[in-house]
Scaffold this motif. Structure first.
Motif, short mmCIF file in Angstrom:
data_model
loop_
_atom_site.label_atom_id
_atom_site.label_comp_id
_atom_site.label_asym_id
_atom_site.label_seq_id
_atom_site.Cartn_x
_atom_site.Cartn_y
_atom_site.Cartn_z
N LEU A 155 -7.43 0.85 -8.73
CA LEU A 155 -6.35 1.50 -7.99
C LEU A 155 -5.99 0.64 -6.78
O LEU A 155 -6.88 0.17 -6.06
CB LEU A 155 -6.78 2.89 -7.50
N ASP A 156 -4.69 0.44 -6.58
CA ASP A 156 -4.20 -0.28 -5.41
C ASP A 156 -3.16 0.57 -4.72
O ASP A 156 -2.31 1.20 -5.36
CB ASP A 156 -3.58 -1.62 -5.84
N HIS A 157 -3.22 0.56 -3.38
CA HIS A 157 -2.34 1.38 -2.56
C HIS A 157 -1.70 0.48 -1.50
O HIS A 157 -2.38 -0.34 -0.90
CB HIS A 157 -3.17 2.49 -1.92
N ASP A 158 -0.41 0.65 -1.26
CA ASP A 158 0.28 -0.22 -0.31
C ASP A 158 0.13 0.24 1.14
O ASP A 158 0.65 -0.40 2.05
CB ASP A 158 1.77 -0.34 -0.67
N GLY A 159 -0.57 1.33 1.39
CA GLY A 159 -0.76 1.83 2.74
C GLY A 159 0.33 2.78 3.20
O GLY A 159 0.21 3.42 4.23
N ALA A 160 1.42 2.86 2.43
CA ALA A 160 2.54 3.73 2.79
C ALA A 160 2.72 4.87 1.80
O ALA A 160 3.61 5.69 1.97
CB ALA A 160 3.82 2.91 2.87
N GLY A 161 1.91 4.92 0.74
CA GLY A 161 2.00 6.03 -0.19
C GLY A 161 2.27 5.66 -1.63
O GLY A 161 2.26 6.51 -2.50
N SER A 162 2.50 4.38 -1.94
CA SER A 162 2.75 3.97 -3.33
C SER A 162 1.47 3.40 -3.94
O SER A 162 0.77 2.61 -3.30
CB SER A 162 3.85 2.91 -3.38
N TRP A 163 1.21 3.78 -5.20
CA TRP A 163 -0.02 3.40 -5.88
C TRP A 163 0.28 2.66 -7.18
O TRP A 163 1.30 2.87 -7.82
CB TRP A 163 -0.83 4.65 -6.24
N ARG A 164 -0.70 1.84 -7.57
CA ARG A 164 -0.73 1.22 -8.89
C ARG A 164 -2.10 1.55 -9.48
O ARG A 164 -3.12 1.44 -8.80
CB ARG A 164 -0.51 -0.28 -8.80
N VAL A 165 -2.11 1.94 -10.75
CA VAL A 165 -3.35 2.22 -11.47
C VAL A 165 -3.42 1.24 -12.62
O VAL A 165 -2.52 1.20 -13.47
CB VAL A 165 -3.40 3.68 -11.97
N ASP A 166 -4.45 0.41 -12.63
CA ASP A 166 -4.60 -0.66 -13.62
C ASP A 166 -3.32 -1.50 -13.70
O ASP A 166 -2.88 -1.89 -14.78
CB ASP A 166 -4.96 -0.08 -14.99
N GLY A 167 -2.72 -1.75 -12.54
CA GLY A 167 -1.55 -2.63 -12.45
C GLY A 167 -0.21 -1.94 -12.70
O GLY A 167 0.83 -2.53 -12.44
N ALA A 168 -0.21 -0.72 -13.18
CA ALA A 168 1.04 -0.01 -13.47
C ALA A 168 1.37 0.96 -12.33
O ALA A 168 0.48 1.60 -11.76
CB ALA A 168 0.91 0.77 -14.78
#
Length: 194
Positions: free
Chosen positions: A80-93
């Motif tokens: 999981l990656d989060h941009d710090g502003a509320g948008s996420w990516r799960v396994d790159g998607a």
């Protein structure tokens, strides 16, 4: 509100809903906090092991997490990656259903309840909305979990009490957190062991 310094590790015994143990190591970094830990348990007769690496920024927002689960069905890892502003990516998607979440919440962990509380620093009587990217112990499902924390008026020495609710599960309880904001008692789930 001021929290005490974090210890280098924390541990919990999981009981009642499941039987197991969790250990997490907490390391300050120039950018915030790095957490790595694992939980192993048996729940409803099924064993699982979850290992996690979580990076938080200086404002206690989850920025990156790798969660690896082992069950009888096999192994599963999710990133999981989060941009710090509320948008996420799960396994790159892109994961638009997680938009607005600032935290990760692991079904397998008593640690992750500290993240929204440390970030929001509520005063007695304050209620915070803390939607989270919720990762099931199986690792196969990541979903949005709406949750709230209301800090209760009567704190104890070196402890804070919160009314916690995750309405999707019809679950409410009273959490007790220590002076560092780490869970000491999670009724029906975990008790601090170290």
């Amino acid at each position: 509100m001021t929290f005490q310094d974090l210890p280098p590790f924390a541990a919990w015994e999981h009981r009642e809903a499941r039987r197991g143990f969790e250990v997490a190591y907490l390391t300050a970094t120039g950018a915030g906090l790095h957490v790595h830990g694992s939980t192993s348990a048996v729940e409803a007769g099924k064993p699982w092991v979850v290992s996690y690496e979580i990076d938080l920024d200086e404002r206690w927002r989850t920025r990156h997490a790798v969660v690896t689960s082992r069950t009888l069905a096999g192994d599963r890892a999710v990133v999981l990656d989060h941009d710090g502003a509320g948008s996420w990516r799960v396994d790159g998607a892109a994961a638009p259903d997680l938009t607005g979440c600032l935290d990760i919440d692991l079904e397998s962990s008593a640690l992750t309840n500290a993240f929204p509380v440390r970030r929001a620093r509520p005063r007695p009587g304050d209620r915070i909305e803390a939607p989270a990217a919720y990762v099931h112990a199986s690792g196969s499902v990541v979903e949005r979990l709406e949750q709230t924390y209301r800090r209760l008026e009567q704190d104890e020495p070196d402890a804070q009490r919160y009314e916690y609710a995750a309405l999707a599960f019809g679950f409410t309880c009273e959490l007790t957190l220590d002076g560092a904001g780490l869970c000491m008692a999670y009724p029906g789930l975990a008790t601090r062991a170290g």
